[in-house]
Design a protein around this motif. Structure first.
Motif, mmCIF file in Angstrom:
data_model
loop_
_atom_site.group_PDB
_atom_site.id
_atom_site.type_symbol
_atom_site.label_atom_id
_atom_site.label_comp_id
_atom_site.label_asym_id
_atom_site.label_seq_id
_atom_site.Cartn_x
_atom_site.Cartn_y
_atom_site.Cartn_z
ATOM 1 N N CYS A 14 38.253 40.129 41.765
ATOM 2 C CA CYS A 14 38.895 40.226 40.216
ATOM 3 C C CYS A 14 40.724 40.788 40.765
ATOM 4 O O CYS A 14 41.459 40.772 39.889
ATOM 5 N N TRP A 15 41.423 40.740 42.149
ATOM 6 C CA TRP A 15 42.003 40.376 41.694
ATOM 7 C C TRP A 15 43.474 39.515 42.802
ATOM 8 O O TRP A 15 44.220 39.618 43.470
ATOM 9 N N ASP A 16 41.970 38.290 42.512
ATOM 10 C CA ASP A 16 42.918 37.145 43.064
ATOM 11 C C ASP A 16 44.324 36.970 42.130
ATOM 12 O O ASP A 16 44.497 37.380 41.368
ATOM 13 N N LYS A 17 45.141 36.862 43.114
ATOM 14 C CA LYS A 17 46.851 36.564 42.121
ATOM 15 C C LYS A 17 46.543 36.046 40.843
ATOM 16 O O LYS A 17 47.545 35.600 40.006
ATOM 17 N N VAL A 18 46.052 34.903 41.654
ATOM 18 C CA VAL A 18 45.737 33.208 39.968
ATOM 19 C C VAL A 18 44.928 33.535 39.204
ATOM 20 O O VAL A 18 43.560 34.107 40.046
ATOM 21 N N PRO A 19 44.929 34.075 38.105
ATOM 22 C CA PRO A 19 43.965 34.648 37.292
ATOM 23 C C PRO A 19 42.863 33.159 36.703
ATOM 24 O O PRO A 19 41.749 33.861 37.057
ATOM 25 N N ASP A 20 43.234 32.345 37.077
ATOM 26 C CA ASP A 20 42.185 30.857 36.499
ATOM 27 C C ASP A 20 41.202 31.466 37.663
ATOM 28 O O ASP A 20 39.601 31.105 37.948
#
Ligand code: ATP
Length: 423
Positions: A399-405
């Motif tokens: 959920c905390w991936d830097k890239v929203p997609d």
């Protein structure tokens, strides 16, 4: 003789139901939820249950609003209005001709009879209306005003008289939140009432009511339900289902240390279920956090609340410098003020952290400014508490991936979260 507005009948009293200019909330027998500065001296003609529950009783709506509702000759509403000298009276507004609406004050006498024209008295306001409606007797000889069709309140319209305040539950951004009793044709039920203090500006009023507009679109067991809004008197009120368990963050602070892991897993799964529903409705909540999840019923079912910031645009660019919950914001929101369903997914990850941290404040020891700098400049992520189930920790990190997609949709992780909760 019948008395129209501005002409109270002689030798009789108009029905009074409290006074305007009110400030403080109070519980009264007529459900008026405001405390009068000057004590109401005479409320024997106050709103009774037969009126309160009538769908054609519109409360304190302005004359122009009443007139707009009455399209055909004989259309009528019952409403409250401010008479000369600030006294609130009951009146019937009825369209008499295409371009004319007349407003008749309902009077009462010492024997508690109600009448418009002293020639015909009844023991209740509803009986009085029934009489004029069924016999088609004109309300006054001069006007030839006849009651044909009662015009109902708009759906979601709640009268202040139907709300009985019990006690304060919490403090909202616009005003207090109260536990109250709501009286409707369905009976009496406990509700939560969010109020807007003071004589609000048009802008503030719209903002406050936007929450009601957003909430009424949704119907899901893990989303707080709205019953309606009372907008014609102060304070403005949003009436919603009551979650007696209060905010999840307070519950976690108090009980987190002794809570079974299974219950924490359930909190995560239920919050995700509500959020997956909102995701499907394309609703960006923008303030997902443990403080905005409420607990309901004896099983403490999680319900997502506080739609004050929510929107149904796919992507939102918000440049306002209002207070933002920095520690729940995704990097793209912190940097470019972009909100999307995927920024809600980020906030959900923080909510998962809060649940396993017993309601602690995220990014412990860091200020909001330090948090922002660490996330944006060094790609910092919080460590999950030691006893977090491994799979939950992995999901939070996704959920905390830097890239929203690259962040998962809540609907995609929901089955795993449910499985964990059922273990
Ligand atoms: N439906 C409800 N049932 C029970 N308690 C509620 C309900 N809604 C709100 N509350 C209580 O009132 C408090 C404030 O409500 P809420 O957070 O929704 O207000 P707000 O105006 O959105 O404030 P903020 O934006 O500062 O969070 C909550 O923390 C909770 O204790």
């Amino acid at each position: 003789m019948a008395s129209t507005i501005g002409d109270p009948g002689k030798g009789s009293k108009s029905t009074q139901s409290g006074q305007s200019g009110a400030k403080k909330l109070k519980k009264t027998k007529e459900g008026t939820s405001v405390e009068d500065k000057n004590e109401t001296k005479d409320d024997e003609g106050s709103i009774t249950d037969d009126i309160r529950n009538a769908d054609f009783y519109h409360g304190l709506i302005p004359k122009t609003d009443a007139e707009a509702l009455l399209k055909k000759e004989g259309d009528f509403v019952l409403r409250k209005t401010e008479h000369n000298s600030g006294v609130i009276v009951l009146c019937i507004s009825v369209r008499t001709e295409a371009d004319k609406v007349k407003h008749f004050v309902i009077n009462t006498d010492a024997s508690k009879s109600y009448f418009i024209d002293a020639a015909h008295k009844e023991t209740s306001v509803s009986n009085l209306i029934n009489f004029y409606k069924s016999t088609k007797t004109p309300l006054s000889a001069a006007s030839n005003a006849k009651l044909k069709k009662a015009i109902e309140r708009p759906p979601w319209g709640i009268n202040h008289d139907a709300i009985f305040i019990i006690k304060k539950l919490g403090q909202g951004a616009f005003g207090e939140v109260y536990l109250a009793e709501y009286v409707s044709e369905k009976g009496r039920e406990k509700v939560a009432v969010k109020t807007m203090k003071g004589e609000a500006s048009r802008d503030a009023r719209n903002k406050f009511l936007k929450e009601a507009r957003m909430m009424r679109k949704y119907d899901h067991k893990n989303v707080v339900k709205i019953l309606g809004a009372a907008v014609h008197e102060h304070p403005l009120m949003i009436v919603m289902e009551c979650c007696e368990g209060g905010a999840m963050c307070s519950y976690l602070k108090k009980n987190g240390k002794t809570m079974p892991m299974k219950e924490k897993n359930r909190f995560v799964a239920e919050a995700a279920e509500g959020l997956a529903y909102l995701e499907k409705q394309q609703c960006i909540h923008r303030d997902i956090a443990a403080r905005n999840c409420l607990l309901s019923g004896k099983n403490n079912i999680v319900k997502i609340s506080d739609f004050g910031m929510s929107d149904d645009k796919a992507i939102l660019h918000d440049d306002t410098l209002e207070k933002v919950p920095v520690k729940w914001l995704a990097p793209e929101t912190l940097q470019d003020r972009i909100y999307s369903l995927k920024s809600d997914v980020w906030a959900f990850g923080v909510l998962v952290w809060e649940i396993y941290s017993n309601g602690a404040e995220p990014y412990p020891g860091l200020t909001r400014l330090q948090t922002r700098a660490k996330i944006v400049l060094t790609d910092y992520r919080m460590k999950m508490p030691d006893d977090t189930p491994t799979e939950m920790g992995k999901i939070a990190l996704q959920c905390w991936d830097k890239v929203p997609d690259k962040r998962p949709a809540i609907s995609a992780i929901l089955p795993d979260l449910k499985k964990l909760a059922d273990k």
